[in-house]
Design a protein around this motif. Structure first.
Motif, PDB file in Angstrom:
ATOM      1  N   ALA A 134       0.830  -1.204   0.000  1.00  0.00           N
ATOM      2  CA  ALA A 134       0.000   0.000   0.000  1.00  0.00           C
ATOM      3  C   ALA A 134       0.864   1.253   0.000  1.00  0.00           C
ATOM      4  O   ALA A 134       0.565   2.241  -0.687  1.00  0.00           O
ATOM      5  N   GLN A 135       1.953   1.226   0.765  1.00  0.00           N
ATOM      6  CA  GLN A 135       2.848   2.386   0.816  1.00  0.00           C
ATOM      7  C   GLN A 135       3.521   2.608  -0.529  1.00  0.00           C
ATOM      8  O   GLN A 135       3.679   3.753  -0.987  1.00  0.00           O
ATOM      9  N   ALA A 136       3.908   1.519  -1.192  1.00  0.00           N
ATOM     10  CA  ALA A 136       4.528   1.637  -2.509  1.00  0.00           C
ATOM     11  C   ALA A 136       3.531   2.226  -3.512  1.00  0.00           C
ATOM     12  O   ALA A 136       3.913   3.062  -4.357  1.00  0.00           O
ATOM     13  N   PHE A 137       2.282   1.801  -3.427  1.00  0.00           N
ATOM     14  CA  PHE A 137       1.246   2.351  -4.305  1.00  0.00           C
ATOM     15  C   PHE A 137       1.060   3.838  -4.017  1.00  0.00           C
ATOM     16  O   PHE A 137       0.924   4.652  -4.933  1.00  0.00           O
ATOM     17  N   GLU A 138       1.051   4.215  -2.740  1.00  0.00           N
ATOM     18  CA  GLU A 138       0.894   5.619  -2.349  1.00  0.00           C
ATOM     19  C   GLU A 138       2.042   6.470  -2.883  1.00  0.00           C
ATOM     20  O   GLU A 138       1.819   7.567  -3.418  1.00  0.00           O
ATOM     21  N   ASP A 139       3.252   5.968  -2.767  1.00  0.00           N
ATOM     22  CA  ASP A 139       4.423   6.723  -3.248  1.00  0.00           C
ATOM     23  C   ASP A 139       4.351   6.902  -4.762  1.00  0.00           C
ATOM     24  O   ASP A 139       4.634   7.987  -5.290  1.00  0.00           O
ATOM     25  N   ALA A 140       3.954   5.826  -5.469  1.00  0.00           N
ATOM     26  CA  ALA A 140       3.855   5.918  -6.922  1.00  0.00           C
ATOM     27  C   ALA A 140       2.766   6.907  -7.315  1.00  0.00           C
ATOM     28  O   ALA A 140       2.918   7.675  -8.278  1.00  0.00           O
ATOM     29  N   ALA A 141       1.647   6.909  -6.583  1.00  0.00           N
ATOM     30  CA  ALA A 141       0.551   7.828  -6.874  1.00  0.00           C
ATOM     31  C   ALA A 141       0.997   9.272  -6.662  1.00  0.00           C
ATOM     32  O   ALA A 141       0.688  10.158  -7.481  1.00  0.00           O
TER      33      ALA A 141
END
Length: 442
Positions: A134-141
């Motif tokens: 989820a954190q990786a998705f947030e950073d990419a977003a």
């Protein structure tokens, strides 16, 4: 290289039109103080976190738009004054500041939602691994939003209290344009290529999230082009709606569906009740008919048993004797075995018929036997009187005959009287001399 056994998931990028008047409602939902909260898990709302912008972004955005309106209005009045357009100045002064965007049904701002299928976030075995994804998705977003929309991204947040982890962002596309020789500040979503071209946005977000193992969504525009080139019906347009609007429509649909199901259930229940009542009526009639048939068959068997007893008695194959006051049906020694076998089979079909026949015929036989005895007694008394009269006549005749004949007749008379009395059942041990009879009398 992706594992063929691993299912592929698409990154979801959706744009939703937004007006400045919608910001208040947006904030109520963001802070979970209003709006559609039916899909929210309140025990996880504290996990929601900001990604871009400050906590007072809504107030800042509204103030920014008001400043744009005021600055545009001031510049416009200044331009009209410089041009000495007194009439227009009066009209504009009466009209006041205008909204800094062209009329549009979508709104001058955009809400962006970035997410993926819930299964992609939940596929990892541990909570730490899922949080890291989820954190990786947030950073990419965050990187994709800033890279493509820059300072126009006034707000972004990560929601963790709904079904799938997702990012909400608000874009305020501020641009300065030349209008009637005057610069104007406007909200113009088309300034961003990815807002103007939906397919380009899908390509961009697909490429950006590919390192996370996510792919681009459906290529609808390309499918539409190919369908049109082939003269085929293009795929239906998939219109995205706001979550709250979708849930309202879905709730309405569910209520209507439930009402229809209830109506149908009531109708089916009524039909089932009517069918059960009809079935019960049919079953009742069938039972009544069956009972009548059983009763008729039982009566037929009973009548057969009664008739068999009567036929047996008439044929002399059966008889009824009194056993301590109770009548009993017996088979006579003279009865033929073939007839007895048939009579037994018919009497065995109905014990009640056999008992009824025994009761009826025993009384009838008792009456007949009683009558026979009475008639026999009457006949014996009558015959005895006739015999006595004949005997007296013989004595009277014999008295007139010579002694030898008289003696011979006397011997015959004694022998004849003994036989007659034996037949009538009278006691002959005591002889009463007839009138005028002596030792030498016949």
């Amino acid at each position: 290289m992706p594992n063929p056994s691993t299912p592929e998931f698409a990154v979801v990028c959706r744009f939703q039109g937004l007006f400045p008047k919608d910001i208040g409602g947006y904030e109520k939902h963001r802070t979970r103080n209003g709006g559609d909260l039916g899909h929210v898990d309140p025990t996880r709302s504290h996990l929601n976190r900001p990604v871009i912008g400050k906590a007072d972004w809504a107030a800042r955005t509204i103030a920014l738009i008001e400043d744009m309106k005021a600055e545009n209005f001031a510049d416009e009045i200044e331009t009209l004054t410089r041009r000495r357009r007194k009439k227009q100045i009066k009209e504009r002064m009466a009209e006041g500041p205008r909204d800094p965007w062209r009329a549009t049904r979508h709104g001058p701002m955009r809400e962006v939602i970035l997410t993926a299928n819930r299964d992609w976030f939940d596929a990892l075995p541990t909570a730490a691994a899922r949080e890291a994804r989820a954190q990786a998705f947030e950073d990419a977003a965050r990187d994709w939003l800033l890279e493509n929309f820059g300072g126009d991204v006034v707000h972004a947040r990560a929601d963790l209290d709904e079904q799938a982890f997702h990012i909400h962002a608000v874009i305020v596309p501020k641009v300065q344009v030349e209008l009637n020789g005057t610069k104007r500040w406007m909200l113009q979503p088309s300034k961003h290529e990815l807002i103007k071209d939906y397919e380009a946005a899908q390509d961009s977000v697909g490429a950006h999230f590919a390192p996370l193992g996510l792919k681009r969504g459906e290529r609808r525009a390309e499918a539409v082009r190919k369908a049109r080139q082939a003269g085929e019906e293009p795929p239906a347009y998939r219109q995205h709606v706001r979550t709250a609007d979708w849930r309202k429509a879905e709730d309405t649909r569910i209520v209507e569906t439930r009402a229809e199901l209830d109506r149908r259930t009531e109708a089916v229940t009524a039909e089932e009740v009517a069918l059960e009542q009809k079935q019960e009526a049919v079953t009742g009639r069938e039972k009544a008919i069956g009972a009548r048939e059983d009763a008729a068959m039982a009566k037929e068997k009973e009548a057969g048993a009664v008739l068999a007893v009567g036929q047996g008695l008439a044929a002399g194959a059966l008889d009824i004797e009194d056993r301590d006051g109770t009548p009993a049906l017996i088979e006579t020694p003279e009865a033929k075995s073939g007839l007895l076998s048939k009579l037994r089979a018919r009497m065995a079909r109905s014990s009640s018929g056999r008992a009824r026949a025994l009761h009826v015929f025993s009384k009838a036989l008792a009456r007949l036997r009683e009558k026979a005895r009475d008639e026999a007694k009457t006949a014996v008394a009558r015959d005895t009187a006739e015999i006595q009269s004949a005997d007296e006549t013989i004595v009277e005749i014999a008295s007139r005959l010579p002694y030898a004949e008289r003696r011979s007749i006397g011997k015959i008379r004694v022998s004849l009287s003994a036989r007659i009395m034996a037949l009538t059942g009278r006691d002959t041990s005591r002889k009463t001399p007839a009138k005028g009879e002596d030792d030498e009398s016949p």
